[in-house]
Every structure is written in structure tokens, then in C-alpha cells.
Scaffold this active site. Structure first.
Site, PDB file in Angstrom:
ATOM      1  N   THR A  30       1.734   3.732   1.759  1.00 14.39           N
ATOM      2  CA  THR A  30       2.633   4.202   2.827  1.00 14.39           C
ATOM      3  C   THR A  30       3.501   3.085   3.417  1.00 14.39           C
ATOM      4  O   THR A  30       4.137   3.280   4.445  1.00 14.39           O
ATOM      5  CB  THR A  30       1.826   4.834   3.984  1.00 14.39           C
ATOM      6  OG1 THR A  30       0.897   3.844   4.463  1.00 14.39           O
ATOM      7  CG2 THR A  30       1.074   6.063   3.534  1.00 14.39           C
ATOM      8  N   LYS A  31       3.527   1.932   2.771  1.00 14.45           N
ATOM      9  CA  LYS A  31       4.334   0.840   3.300  1.00 14.45           C
ATOM     10  C   LYS A  31       5.790   0.939   2.822  1.00 14.45           C
ATOM     11  O   LYS A  31       6.092   1.685   1.894  1.00 14.45           O
ATOM     12  CB  LYS A  31       3.721  -0.507   2.875  1.00 14.45           C
ATOM     13  CG  LYS A  31       2.285  -0.720   3.381  1.00 14.45           C
ATOM     14  CD  LYS A  31       2.172  -0.666   4.906  1.00 14.45           C
ATOM     15  CE  LYS A  31       1.003  -1.414   5.474  1.00 14.45           C
ATOM     16  NZ  LYS A  31      -0.267  -0.670   5.537  1.00 14.45           N
ATOM     17  N   GLY A  32       6.655   0.139   3.442  1.00 16.74           N
ATOM     18  CA  GLY A  32       8.102   0.205   3.187  1.00 16.74           C
ATOM     19  C   GLY A  32       8.494   0.000   1.733  1.00 16.74           C
ATOM     20  O   GLY A  32       9.390   0.664   1.221  1.00 16.74           O
ATOM     21  N   ILE A  33       7.879  -0.954   1.061  1.00 14.63           N
ATOM     22  CA  ILE A  33       7.971  -0.980  -0.401  1.00 14.63           C
ATOM     23  C   ILE A  33       6.539  -0.876  -0.917  1.00 14.63           C
ATOM     24  O   ILE A  33       5.621  -1.420  -0.316  1.00 14.63           O
ATOM     25  CB  ILE A  33       8.740  -2.193  -0.983  1.00 14.63           C
ATOM     26  CG1 ILE A  33       7.951  -3.477  -0.899  1.00 14.63           C
ATOM     27  CG2 ILE A  33      10.097  -2.360  -0.328  1.00 14.63           C
ATOM     28  CD1 ILE A  33       8.644  -4.620  -1.641  1.00 14.63           C
ATOM     29  N   TYR A  48       0.848  -1.195   0.000  1.00 15.92           N
ATOM     30  CA  TYR A  48       0.000   0.000   0.000  1.00 15.92           C
ATOM     31  C   TYR A  48       0.888   1.250   0.000  1.00 15.92           C
ATOM     32  O   TYR A  48       2.066   1.197   0.346  1.00 15.92           O
ATOM     33  CB  TYR A  48      -0.906  -0.055   1.240  1.00 15.92           C
ATOM     34  CG  TYR A  48      -1.705   1.197   1.466  1.00 15.92           C
ATOM     35  CD1 TYR A  48      -2.737   1.537   0.595  1.00 15.92           C
ATOM     36  CD2 TYR A  48      -1.418   2.047   2.528  1.00 15.92           C
ATOM     37  CE1 TYR A  48      -3.450   2.703   0.786  1.00 15.92           C
ATOM     38  CE2 TYR A  48      -2.140   3.211   2.725  1.00 15.92           C
ATOM     39  CZ  TYR A  48      -3.151   3.542   1.855  1.00 15.92           C
ATOM     40  OH  TYR A  48      -3.859   4.690   2.032  1.00 15.92           O
TER      41      TYR A  48
END
Ligand SMILES: *Cc1c(COP(=O)(O)O)cnc(C)c1O
Length: 383
Positions: free
Chosen positions: A185-188, A183
Site C-alpha cells: 500500500t505504499k506510494g511505490i 509494501y
């Protein structure tokens, strides 16, 4: 230096030239939907985590939903999980037709309390769904022992914990299935995307059918080689990850560890700065654990939490709340008759938590700006 800064966004992605080139290459080729680029991403993702199989999909929510379907968990089954998570942890259980059964969390980490899991097991319990909150793995060895003793599956919500490790295990190592999120705002990230990892080849095969209408052959395979009829073997969904989105994800795998290390350094600056502020706390990463450091959350006095949120925003600091507990959301109160006070530790976290900006491109002056803003608001509002 930090006086020039007026605003620090809650999140900024770090996608650039490498991702643009990768997408361009897909757009210039014939297969936009699931194909070789998706498969390449799945192979590299599985290798990174050290798991047998990875299946790319549309979201972590879809990943959790499919994991339950593939494991045969549905109506009449109970899944034990925690209310201290994003709603999808619980809604995916509902989507599968099963019933979420919440238990409370550990007060220092916000992770599911294995002792509480043990006492919530009934003859209907089919699975445990631990959430590795903010990036710190749950006590998976204890949870695996409980699951094995009672014949339960473990479906990990690993949306926060891609880079996490402890005692040699990672997200997905000890669970039967693990769900990851890409998603925005996730890390990747690819804007919207996800992945399911499993060890069992039969589960992998079942997931690959469930992810695409229950069809016997993947879409990419339908368009290559001589025409072959396909059949529909079971009722599936439309949750597959396209080549275009996989192309955005692939170059990011090279930056995963470096980005985590930068977030670790930022978290350490935050912890050092805030440990002296009376009345302010934050979740602890226990010794010997490598947290993925997905989110940094502050715990402020519950009565003043919303005032802190407003005051930080007024100073240009992007904030979020991760999370208000799931059992107190209207749907869960009404459907499952949960009430205030049911899970005091989760509620305490839910009423006091504020997430601060945490991403690798955050500059040192910006980190300093956030720290100064928190200190100023603390002086202003007190405890
Ligand atoms: C983001 C998130 C999800 C949902 O991920 P999607 O890819 O948006 O479906 C689920 N659980 C947790 C803990 C999350 O942070």
C-alpha cells in the site's frame, strides 16, 4: 454522478503495462535474484533523493534492522523513537537487540517532539529514530543538532515520506540512514520491498554484506566470470532485493511526483470539506513543508471512533487505523511495562484516527463519494 458509486476501496495500486514488460524482460534473462536491475534501481532511487548510496532490500523492517546492525547499535543501547507509528519502527530496534525508548509526539503533526527527545537522552542512548508520519518530515534540523551534541546516530523511518521536502532537505538527507518501504500500500510498491539510504561509503559496503549472509561477494557476481571462492566475513541476513522486484519498481520512479501531486489535490479537497465539521480534525501540514501525502487521516471523537469506522465501511468506504500506539500493544506493555497514559498525545491520536482512501487513481466522483459518506456519518453520529 457520485450516486452510481457504491464502494471505494482503501487502496488500489497503479501497476500496469510498463511493470509487466519490465518483469517479462527479467524473466527472459538469466538472473532472477539481485543483479543489474536491482543496481539500476538503487542508482536511480539514490539520484531521485539526492543521497549517496541506496541498498535495495526486502522491506522497510529489514532496512531498519540492517541500519542498526551496520551502525553497530545493539544490546545495551537505547534508541529514542515514537509510539505513533507502525510497529516495525520499534520491533526493528528490538531485532537489533537494542531497547526502544518512546517519547511523545507533536499534537498537530503526530511527529516526534524534539523537546521530548532531548529529555529522554541517557548515557545509553545510541540513536534517534524519527518517523515522518503520513508524509510530513520531522523537524530534522533540530533533531540533527540534538544528535550531534550527544554523539547519536539518526535512523529515519521514511516509509511514508519518499516525496517529502522542506528547506531543501529530503528523507535521508540529515539522517545517518533512512529506511523506505515498497509494501503493497505504499506510494511505490512491488508487493514487498524496501530500501536503505546512507551517505557513508563504509556503511554502504557493510550493508551490502549484511544483506546477503555476510558474504564477501554478491550472488549475482558469483555466477558471472571465472569461478572465485567467496568467504563469509560477518553474520549477515537474507534481506536482498531481487531483479524481479526491482523491475516492478523502476517504471514507478517516473510517476512518483505526478502521483504525489494527485494525492495532494485529493487531500486539499478532503481538508476543505472537513474543516467545517465541528468535532472533526486532521493533522496539519505546517507552512513551507512539502508532505509526501502518503495517508490522509481524520481525527474523530475518540468515544465514537469505532462507530465511525463501522458506519463508513457500511457505506462502502475502505478505512484503516494508522495507528494505535505501539506502547499499548500487548508485547510492549508486557516487555517494557508501558501503561495507558504514558504518552497522552500519541494516545489521543491513536483513539481518534481514521485513514481514508488516498491514491492517484481515485476519481473525482469517488473523492466526492468519500466526502459525502463522512458528512453523512458525522450527521448520524454527531460529535
Ligand atoms: C509500512 C511501514 C513500515 C514497514 O514497512 P515494510 O516494508 O512492510 O517492512 C515501517 N514503518 C512505517 C511507518 C510504515 O508505514
Amino acid at each position: 454522478m457520485s450516486t452510481e458509486i457504491q464502494k471505494v476501496e482503501f487502496f488500489r495500486h497503479d501497476l500496469g503495462e510498463a511493470e509487466v514488460m519490465a518483469v517479462k524482460q527479467v524473466l527472459e534473462g538469466p538472473i532472477l535474484t539481485t543483479g543489474q536491475v536491482t543496481y539500476e534501481f538503487e542508482r536511480r532511487f539514490a539520484r531521485y533523493l539526492g543521497v549517496e548510496h541506496a541498498v535495495g532490500c526486502m522491506s522497510a523492517t529489514a532496512a531498519l534492522h540492517l541500519a542498526y546492525l551496520a551502525l553497530g547499535i545493539g544490546p545495551g543501547d537505547e534508541v529514542i523513537t515514537t509510539p505513533m507509528s507502525f510497529i516495525a519502527t520499534a520491533t526493528a530496534i528490538c531485532h537489533a537487540g537494542a531497547t526502544p525508548v518512546f517519547v511523545d509526539v507533536e499534537p498537530d503533526t503526530g511527529n516526534i517532539d524534539p523537546a521530548a527527545v532531548e529529555s529522554a537522552i541517557t548515557p545509553r542512548t545510541a540513536a534517534i529514530s524519527p518517523v515522518h508520519l503520513y508524509g510530513q518530515l520531522c523537524d530534522m534540523k533540530w533533531l540533527r543538532a540534538i544528535a550531534d551534541r550527544h554523539g547519536l546516530a539518526i535512523v529515519e523511518d521514511a516509509a511514508h515520506s519518499l516525496e517529502a521536502e522542506q528547506e531543501g532537505y529530503r528523507s535521508g538527507t540529515l539522517g545517518d540512514a533512512a529506511a523506505f518501504s515498497f509494501y503493497a500500500t505504499k506510494g511505490i510498491t512491488c508487493g514487498e520491498g524496501g530500501c536503505i539510504t546512507v551517505h557513508n561509503p563504509d556503511l554502504d559496503g557493510k550493508l551490502r554484506k549484511l544483506i546477503l549472509h555476510g558474504m564477501s561477494k554478491g550472488a549475482a557476481d558469483r555466477y558471472s566470470g571465472p569461478y572465485r571462492h567467496w568467504d563469509m566475513e560477518l553474520l549477515g541476513w537474507k534481506y536482498n532485493l531481487s531483479n524481479i522486484l526491482a523491475a516492478i519498481l523502476l517504471p514507478q520512479l517516473d510517476r512518483v511526483e505526478g502521483n504525489r501531486n494527485r494525492r495532494e489535490a485529493i487531500c486539499q479537497q478532503y481538508e476543505e470539506a472537513f474543516s467545517g465539521l465541528e468535532g472533526i480534525g486532521y493533522p496539519r501540514v505546517r507552512p513551507g513543508r512539502k508532505s509526501a501525502r502518503h495517508l490522509f487521516t481524520l481525527w474523530v471523537p475518540p468515544a465514537k471512533r469505532d462507530a465511525y469506522l463501522a458506519a463508513l465501511q457500511a457505506r462502502g468506504v475502505g478505512v484503516a487505523v494508522n495507528y494505535r500506539p505501539i506502547h499499548l500493544m500487548e508485547f510492549f506493555r508486557e516487555t517494557f511495562e508501558y501503561q495507558e497514559g504514558a504518552f497522552p498525545r500519541s494516545e489521543k491520536i491513536g483513539y481518534s484516527t481514521i485513514s481514508l482512501p488516498l491514491y492517484p487513481q481515485l476519481t473525482d466522483p469517488e473523492v466526492g463519494y468519500v466526502i459525502d459518506a463522512v458528512r453523512a456519518v458525522w450527521c448520524e453520529l454527531g460529535t
